[in-house]
Design an enzyme around this catalytic site. Structure first.
Site, short mmCIF file in Angstrom:
data_model
loop_
_atom_site.label_atom_id
_atom_site.label_comp_id
_atom_site.label_asym_id
_atom_site.label_seq_id
_atom_site.Cartn_x
_atom_site.Cartn_y
_atom_site.Cartn_z
N ASP A 13 0.81 -1.22 0.00
CA ASP A 13 0.00 0.00 0.00
C ASP A 13 0.84 1.27 0.00
O ASP A 13 0.42 2.30 0.52
CB ASP A 13 -0.97 0.03 1.20
N LYS A 16 2.25 1.98 -5.16
CA LYS A 16 2.95 1.43 -6.34
C LYS A 16 2.14 1.62 -7.61
O LYS A 16 2.70 1.88 -8.66
CB LYS A 16 3.19 -0.08 -6.17
N GLY A 40 -4.24 -4.27 -4.26
CA GLY A 40 -5.24 -3.27 -4.60
C GLY A 40 -4.52 -1.99 -4.99
O GLY A 40 -3.77 -1.45 -4.21
N HIS A 41 -4.72 -1.57 -6.20
CA HIS A 41 -4.08 -0.35 -6.66
C HIS A 41 -5.15 0.68 -6.98
O HIS A 41 -6.06 0.39 -7.76
CB HIS A 41 -3.31 -0.60 -7.97
N GLN A 227 1.94 -6.22 -3.00
CA GLN A 227 2.30 -6.23 -1.56
C GLN A 227 3.61 -5.47 -1.33
O GLN A 227 3.81 -4.46 -1.96
CB GLN A 227 2.38 -7.66 -1.01
P1 IMP Z 1 -2.85 -12.86 1.77
O1 IMP Z 1 -1.89 -12.31 0.79
O2 IMP Z 1 -4.29 -12.61 1.41
O3 IMP Z 1 -2.59 -14.31 2.09
O4 IMP Z 1 -2.63 -12.07 3.17
C1 IMP Z 1 -1.44 -12.21 3.91
C2 IMP Z 1 -1.04 -10.88 4.54
O5 IMP Z 1 -0.65 -9.97 3.52
C3 IMP Z 1 -2.16 -10.18 5.31
O6 IMP Z 1 -1.58 -9.49 6.40
C4 IMP Z 1 -2.72 -9.19 4.32
O7 IMP Z 1 -3.34 -8.09 4.96
C5 IMP Z 1 -1.44 -8.77 3.62
N1 IMP Z 1 -1.65 -8.27 2.25
C6 IMP Z 1 -1.91 -9.00 1.15
N2 IMP Z 1 -2.01 -8.19 0.07
C7 IMP Z 1 -1.79 -6.95 0.50
C8 IMP Z 1 -1.72 -5.68 -0.17
O8 IMP Z 1 -1.86 -5.54 -1.38
N3 IMP Z 1 -1.44 -4.62 0.63
C9 IMP Z 1 -1.23 -4.73 1.96
N4 IMP Z 1 -1.28 -5.89 2.61
C10 IMP Z 1 -1.55 -6.99 1.89
#
Ligand code: IMP
Length: 432
Positions: A13, A16, A40-41, A227
């Site tokens: 977040d 990017k 999420g962008h 991420q």
């Molecule tokens: P998962 O990727 O859904 O398995 O989540 C694993 C961890 O990564 C959790 O803490 C999510 O909140 C975090 N996470 C996954 N995608 C994002 C993102 O795009 N931005 C911020 N945190 C993320």
């Protein structure tokens, strides 16, 4: 033939999407190399009707730039229903998606992955990871466990059927006997996937070959990480991480190009820090400053709508990101959010049970105990969102950026100072 990696330097977040979109005009390909629709962008594009906001989860942000070929690399996990949903939504708003390429080697997220993700999280209770519930972890588990379904399997019905049955059998045992849930029907899943296969066929390609040929022809390729560094399964705050490698090394693997092709690595870093989901966060704020950052910064997840945890800038993390990614530049985002504070704390080291360290501790237990040691920088009150040159910024804002540069290990080559596409100060070209 520059190949530039753009990677989040914190917990995701960092903005990017905006950065890749800003660079879009200078690049020919934008490649996602890991993750899936957990990302999420938000991208704001100026149009004759005023600013238009786009929220993308799976499609590379380059999809909004007509001269760019957007690529979903082999390292991504693709939920075909989400993919088709995003394509249709963009088409309805007049955006052409026909240039999209999807790797035949990318793995698929099916509905049983989503079911497992949600069910397992619920059963973990207070040990939960706080996943996005999109099936990301279970899809990568199947990939590494050699039970995954790849995009190319959609074009061989009998193989697909066998693979779905094989992958589902142990999961159905788990769902029914351990978690007391309903079994998922293999034929229904197979039929559903075959239907999606037909609809995405036109986009499927050998993207490794396409990118190799593009680089040979002197094209510019941007490799866009989802991420962030601290959510990396190897280098992040394990187990509170995602199940892939957003760090720069993952870009070569997940795009199918050799590491020697990469010519630059840009770390995106917010002027403060945020995190969603569970896990340690040394500079986290629980007071009204945290609330103020969340409010002014609009810190709510694009994917899940969850409020983000907020804290001050952490230079220990930034230096770590420089190290594990080999950062050549930083792109500092959301500096405008810090307008109005009298002084701004920046963590420069940690106190861990009485011992001062400037490096990220290798032990997670130590990281859980880390107390930030702050330096305090003077703030500024002027609106900075219209600045376009570094010299246009108030002296204290300049000083803040220069200080971050001194303590973070790589130059702050660009600074984001507002939501609009052009609200950026480029101090040094990012694509060289
Ligand atoms: P998962 O990727 O859904 O398995 O989540 C694993 C961890 O990564 C959790 O803490 C999510 O909140 C975090 N996470 C996954 N995608 C994002 C993102 O795009 N931005 C911020 N945190 C993320």
């Amino acid at each position: 033939m520059p190949a530039i990696v753009v990677v989040g330097a914190q917990w995701g977040d960092e903005g990017k999407g905006k950065v890749t979109d800003v660079l879009g005009a200078q690049v020919d390909y934008v490649v996602r190399y890991q993750g899936g629709n957990n990302a999420g962008h938000t991208v704001v594009v100026n149009s004759p009707e005023g600013p238009q906001k786009f929220a993308l989860h799976l499609l590379p942000s380059g999809i909004l730039t007509p001269t760019v070929t957007p690529v979903i690399g082999n390292g991504v996990v693709v939920d075909p229903a989400v993919l088709l949903g995003e394509i249709v939504a963009l088409n309805e708003r007049g955006i052409d998606t026909s240039r999209l390429l999807i790797s035949a080697d990318a793995h698929l997220i099916t509905r049983y992955h989503v079911a497992m993700d949600k069910t397992v999280e619920r059963f973990m209770g207070n040990r939960k990871i706080g996943t996005t519930g999109r099936g990301i972890g279970p899809a990568y588990m199947d990939k590494v466990g050699r039970q995954g379904i790849r995009v190319q399997d959609l074009y061989d019905a009998s193989i697909l059927r066998q693979k779905v049955e094989g992958a589902l059998e142990p999961k159905n045992h788990m769902l029914v006997k351990v978690y007391n849930r309903r079994a998922v029907d293999a034929s229904e899943v197979t039929e559903e996937l075959l239907g999606y296969g037909e609809q995405i066929k036109r986009y499927v390609a050998d993207t490794s070959l396409v990118l190799d040929q593009a680089l040979e022809a002197g094209r510019t390729v941007l490799l866009e990480g989802g991420q962030g560094t601290l959510l990396d399964v190897d280098h992040g705050t394990y187990p509170f991480v995602t199940s892939s490698n957003p760090t720069a090394g993952g870009a070569a693997v997940g795009a199918g190009i050799g590491p020697t092709r990469i010519t630059g690595v840009v770390g995106i870093v917010k002027a403060y820090t945020t995190r969603v989901g569970e896990g340690p966060f040394p500079t986290e704020l629980f007071d009204e400053d945290g609330e103020k950052l969340r409010e002014i910064g609009g810190e709510r997840g694009v994917t899940t709508g969850r409020p983000r945890r907020c804290g001050w800038y952490d230079a220990v993390i930034a230096r770590y990101a420089t190290r594990v990614n080999g950062l050549t530049d930083f792109f500092l985002t959301k500096l405008d959010v810090l307008t109005g504070w009298e002084q701004i704390p920046v963590a420069v080291a940690y106190d861990i049970d009485g011992v001062v360290t400037e490096n990220m501790p290798v032990s997670q237990t130590d990281f859980h105990h880390a107390k930030p040691i702050f330096e305090y920088l003077p703030g500024w009150a002027e609106d900075i969102s219209t600045a376009r040159e570094f010299a246009d910024l108030p002296k204290n804002a300049q000083r803040y950026v220069e200080f971050l540069e001194e303590v973070s290990g790589a130059p702050m080559s660009a600074v984001g100072i507002g939501q609009a596409r052009d609200a950026v100060i480029e101090r040094r070209p990012l694509i060289r």
